[in-house]
Design a protein around this motif. Structure first.
Motif, PDB file in Angstrom:
ATOM      1  N   MET A   1       0.842  -1.180   0.000  1.00 46.27           N
ATOM      2  CA  MET A   1       0.000   0.000   0.000  1.00 46.27           C
ATOM      3  C   MET A   1       0.888   1.245   0.000  1.00 46.27           C
ATOM      4  O   MET A   1       1.825   1.332   0.785  1.00 46.27           O
ATOM      5  CB  MET A   1      -0.899   0.027   1.231  1.00 46.27           C
ATOM      6  N   ALA A   2       0.582   2.161  -0.856  1.00 43.97           N
ATOM      7  CA  ALA A   2       1.338   3.408  -0.933  1.00 43.97           C
ATOM      8  C   ALA A   2       0.411   4.577  -0.621  1.00 43.97           C
ATOM      9  O   ALA A   2      -0.742   4.599  -1.054  1.00 43.97           O
ATOM     10  CB  ALA A   2       1.942   3.574  -2.320  1.00 43.97           C
ATOM     11  N   ARG A   3       0.919   5.545   0.108  1.00 40.37           N
ATOM     12  CA  ARG A   3       0.158   6.742   0.431  1.00 40.37           C
ATOM     13  C   ARG A   3       0.076   7.633  -0.805  1.00 40.37           C
ATOM     14  O   ARG A   3       1.067   7.857  -1.500  1.00 40.37           O
ATOM     15  CB  ARG A   3       0.826   7.480   1.593  1.00 40.37           C
ATOM     16  N   PHE A   4      -1.131   8.151  -1.080  1.00 34.36           N
ATOM     17  CA  PHE A   4      -1.346   9.037  -2.208  1.00 34.36           C
ATOM     18  C   PHE A   4      -0.333  10.174  -2.202  1.00 34.36           C
ATOM     19  O   PHE A   4      -0.080  10.792  -1.172  1.00 34.36           O
ATOM     20  CB  PHE A   4      -2.779   9.591  -2.167  1.00 34.36           C
ATOM     21  N   LEU A   5       0.264  10.421  -3.339  1.00 34.14           N
ATOM     22  CA  LEU A   5       1.249  11.470  -3.615  1.00 34.14           C
ATOM     23  C   LEU A   5       2.647  11.181  -3.086  1.00 34.14           C
ATOM     24  O   LEU A   5       3.544  11.986  -3.274  1.00 34.14           O
ATOM     25  CB  LEU A   5       0.780  12.848  -3.109  1.00 34.14           C
ATOM     26  N   SER A   6       2.841  10.043  -2.435  1.00 32.78           N
ATOM     27  CA  SER A   6       4.184   9.689  -1.956  1.00 32.78           C
ATOM     28  C   SER A   6       5.034   9.225  -3.142  1.00 32.78           C
ATOM     29  O   SER A   6       4.503   8.862  -4.199  1.00 32.78           O
ATOM     30  CB  SER A   6       4.102   8.564  -0.923  1.00 32.78           C
ATOM     31  N   PRO A   7       6.350   9.217  -2.990  1.00 26.16           N
ATOM     32  CA  PRO A   7       7.203   8.687  -4.061  1.00 26.16           C
ATOM     33  C   PRO A   7       6.849   7.239  -4.419  1.00 26.16           C
ATOM     34  O   PRO A   7       6.915   6.851  -5.593  1.00 26.16           O
ATOM     35  CB  PRO A   7       8.618   8.786  -3.483  1.00 26.16           C
ATOM     36  N   GLU A   8       6.421   6.463  -3.428  1.00 26.35           N
ATOM     37  CA  GLU A   8       6.030   5.071  -3.699  1.00 26.35           C
ATOM     38  C   GLU A   8       4.762   5.013  -4.547  1.00 26.35           C
ATOM     39  O   GLU A   8       4.625   4.157  -5.413  1.00 26.35           O
ATOM     40  CB  GLU A   8       5.811   4.317  -2.376  1.00 26.35           C
ATOM     41  N   TRP A   9       3.838   5.952  -4.301  1.00 28.79           N
ATOM     42  CA  TRP A   9       2.617   6.008  -5.099  1.00 28.79           C
ATOM     43  C   TRP A   9       2.950   6.368  -6.554  1.00 28.79           C
ATOM     44  O   TRP A   9       2.424   5.759  -7.487  1.00 28.79           O
ATOM     45  CB  TRP A   9       1.628   7.025  -4.506  1.00 28.79           C
ATOM     46  N   GLU A 114      -7.543   4.305 -16.638  1.00 26.21           N
ATOM     47  CA  GLU A 114      -7.795   2.875 -16.433  1.00 26.21           C
ATOM     48  C   GLU A 114      -6.673   2.243 -15.611  1.00 26.21           C
ATOM     49  O   GLU A 114      -6.931   1.425 -14.730  1.00 26.21           O
ATOM     50  CB  GLU A 114      -7.942   2.164 -17.774  1.00 26.21           C
ATOM     51  N   ALA A 115      -5.432   2.615 -15.881  1.00 30.73           N
ATOM     52  CA  ALA A 115      -4.304   2.091 -15.109  1.00 30.73           C
ATOM     53  C   ALA A 115      -4.387   2.574 -13.661  1.00 30.73           C
ATOM     54  O   ALA A 115      -4.067   1.835 -12.725  1.00 30.73           O
ATOM     55  CB  ALA A 115      -2.981   2.522 -15.731  1.00 30.73           C
ATOM     56  N   LEU A 116      -4.836   3.815 -13.473  1.00 26.95           N
ATOM     57  CA  LEU A 116      -4.976   4.363 -12.137  1.00 26.95           C
ATOM     58  C   LEU A 116      -6.007   3.581 -11.325  1.00 26.95           C
ATOM     59  O   LEU A 116      -5.872   3.458 -10.108  1.00 26.95           O
ATOM     60  CB  LEU A 116      -5.356   5.847 -12.202  1.00 26.95           C
ATOM     61  N   ALA A 117      -6.997   3.012 -11.978  1.00 27.85           N
ATOM     62  CA  ALA A 117      -8.005   2.218 -11.266  1.00 27.85           C
ATOM     63  C   ALA A 117      -7.348   1.069 -10.504  1.00 27.85           C
ATOM     64  O   ALA A 117      -7.720   0.769  -9.369  1.00 27.85           O
ATOM     65  CB  ALA A 117      -9.051   1.700 -12.238  1.00 27.85           C
ATOM     66  N   ALA A 118      -6.359   0.436 -11.101  1.00 24.98           N
ATOM     67  CA  ALA A 118      -5.649  -0.656 -10.421  1.00 24.98           C
ATOM     68  C   ALA A 118      -4.817  -0.126  -9.258  1.00 24.98           C
ATOM     69  O   ALA A 118      -4.684  -0.784  -8.222  1.00 24.98           O
ATOM     70  CB  ALA A 118      -4.760  -1.397 -11.411  1.00 24.98           C
ATOM     71  N   VAL A 119      -4.281   1.058  -9.399  1.00 25.22           N
ATOM     72  CA  VAL A 119      -3.462   1.655  -8.344  1.00 25.22           C
ATOM     73  C   VAL A 119      -4.346   2.106  -7.172  1.00 25.22           C
ATOM     74  O   VAL A 119      -3.926   2.040  -6.017  1.00 25.22           O
ATOM     75  CB  VAL A 119      -2.628   2.828  -8.910  1.00 25.22           C
ATOM     76  N   ARG A 120      -5.563   2.531  -7.463  1.00 25.79           N
ATOM     77  CA  ARG A 120      -6.473   3.012  -6.410  1.00 25.79           C
ATOM     78  C   ARG A 120      -6.630   2.008  -5.283  1.00 25.79           C
ATOM     79  O   ARG A 120      -6.685   2.382  -4.119  1.00 25.79           O
ATOM     80  CB  ARG A 120      -7.852   3.310  -6.992  1.00 25.79           C
ATOM     81  N   VAL A 121      -6.742   0.739  -5.634  1.00 26.32           N
ATOM     82  CA  VAL A 121      -6.998  -0.272  -4.600  1.00 26.32           C
ATOM     83  C   VAL A 121      -5.766  -0.503  -3.717  1.00 26.32           C
ATOM     84  O   VAL A 121      -5.892  -1.063  -2.640  1.00 26.32           O
ATOM     85  CB  VAL A 121      -7.475  -1.620  -5.212  1.00 26.32           C
ATOM     86  N   ARG A 122      -4.613  -0.046  -4.170  1.00 23.04           N
ATOM     87  CA  ARG A 122      -3.377  -0.202  -3.398  1.00 23.04           C
ATOM     88  C   ARG A 122      -2.932   1.110  -2.755  1.00 23.04           C
ATOM     89  O   ARG A 122      -1.805   1.231  -2.303  1.00 23.04           O
ATOM     90  CB  ARG A 122      -2.259  -0.711  -4.309  1.00 23.04           C
ATOM     91  N   THR A 123      -3.814   2.082  -2.712  1.00 19.23           N
ATOM     92  CA  THR A 123      -3.463   3.423  -2.229  1.00 19.23           C
ATOM     93  C   THR A 123      -4.140   3.707  -0.890  1.00 19.23           C
ATOM     94  O   THR A 123      -5.306   3.382  -0.709  1.00 19.23           O
ATOM     95  CB  THR A 123      -3.890   4.489  -3.264  1.00 19.23           C
ATOM     96  N   THR A 124      -3.393   4.319   0.022  1.00 18.04           N
ATOM     97  CA  THR A 124      -3.994   4.878   1.227  1.00 18.04           C
ATOM     98  C   THR A 124      -4.171   6.367   0.991  1.00 18.04           C
ATOM     99  O   THR A 124      -3.306   7.006   0.376  1.00 18.04           O
ATOM    100  CB  THR A 124      -3.134   4.612   2.485  1.00 18.04           C
ATOM    101  N   TRP A 125      -5.250   6.914   1.466  1.00 13.33           N
ATOM    102  CA  TRP A 125      -5.649   8.273   1.087  1.00 13.33           C
ATOM    103  C   TRP A 125      -5.481   9.310   2.187  1.00 13.33           C
ATOM    104  O   TRP A 125      -5.932  10.418   2.058  1.00 13.33           O
ATOM    105  CB  TRP A 125      -7.086   8.257   0.578  1.00 13.33           C
ATOM    106  N   GLU A 126      -4.828   8.990   3.283  1.00 10.48           N
ATOM    107  CA  GLU A 126      -4.630   9.968   4.354  1.00 10.48           C
ATOM    108  C   GLU A 126      -3.257  10.567   4.320  1.00 10.48           C
ATOM    109  O   GLU A 126      -2.310  10.013   3.956  1.00 10.48           O
ATOM    110  CB  GLU A 126      -4.844   9.313   5.713  1.00 10.48           C
TER     111      GLU A 126
END
Length: 126
Positions: A1-9, A114-126
């Motif tokens: 899981m990667a935090r939104f806007l982090s380098p990992e995201w 569409e690619a972002l849809a797959a990333v959404r499920v692996r993203t934390t939003w806080e």
């Protein structure tokens, strides 16, 4: 899981985008800037060229267009909760540069969504 806007995201988005094929005639470089309350803006960009999409962290050299928004709007866009046209019309998204280049690359940007849809499920939003 990667935090939104982090380098990992950004790296996760880059990996997902690398698998996307787009029309070879679409060519655009987009700088994304997200203004974060009390901090430095988060920057990443994408290059669409030769039928591929590349996502890069940081400043992008010579972007055709720059999209700037706040973190709340960027989060809503990334989560698929609002449309780009809606936030643009509401004045919550600033676009500078060659808007025509951005419009010409609509197919590639749709494929990236569409690619972002797959990333959404692996993203934390806080």
């Amino acid at each position: 899981m990667a935090r939104f806007l982090s380098p990992e995201w950004v790296a996760d988005l880059a990996a997902a985008a690398g698998d996307v094929e787009v029309p070879a005639d679409e060519d655009v470089t987009v700088q994304q800037v997200v203004e974060v309350d009390g901090g430095e803006p988060v920057r990443w960009g994408l290059r669409v060229t030769g039928g591929r999409i590349a996502v890069e962290g940081g400043d992008i050299a010579d972007p055709d267009v720059t999209l700037t928004t706040d973190v709340v709007t960027a989060t809503a866009l990334a989560r698929g909760e609002t449309a780009v046209t809606d936030v643009f019309m509401a004045g919550r998204l600033r676009i500078t540069g060659d808007l025509r280049a951005l419009l010409r690359a609509g197919g590639a940007l749709g494929a990236l969504d569409e690619a972002l849809a797959a990333v959404r499920v692996r993203t934390t939003w806080e």
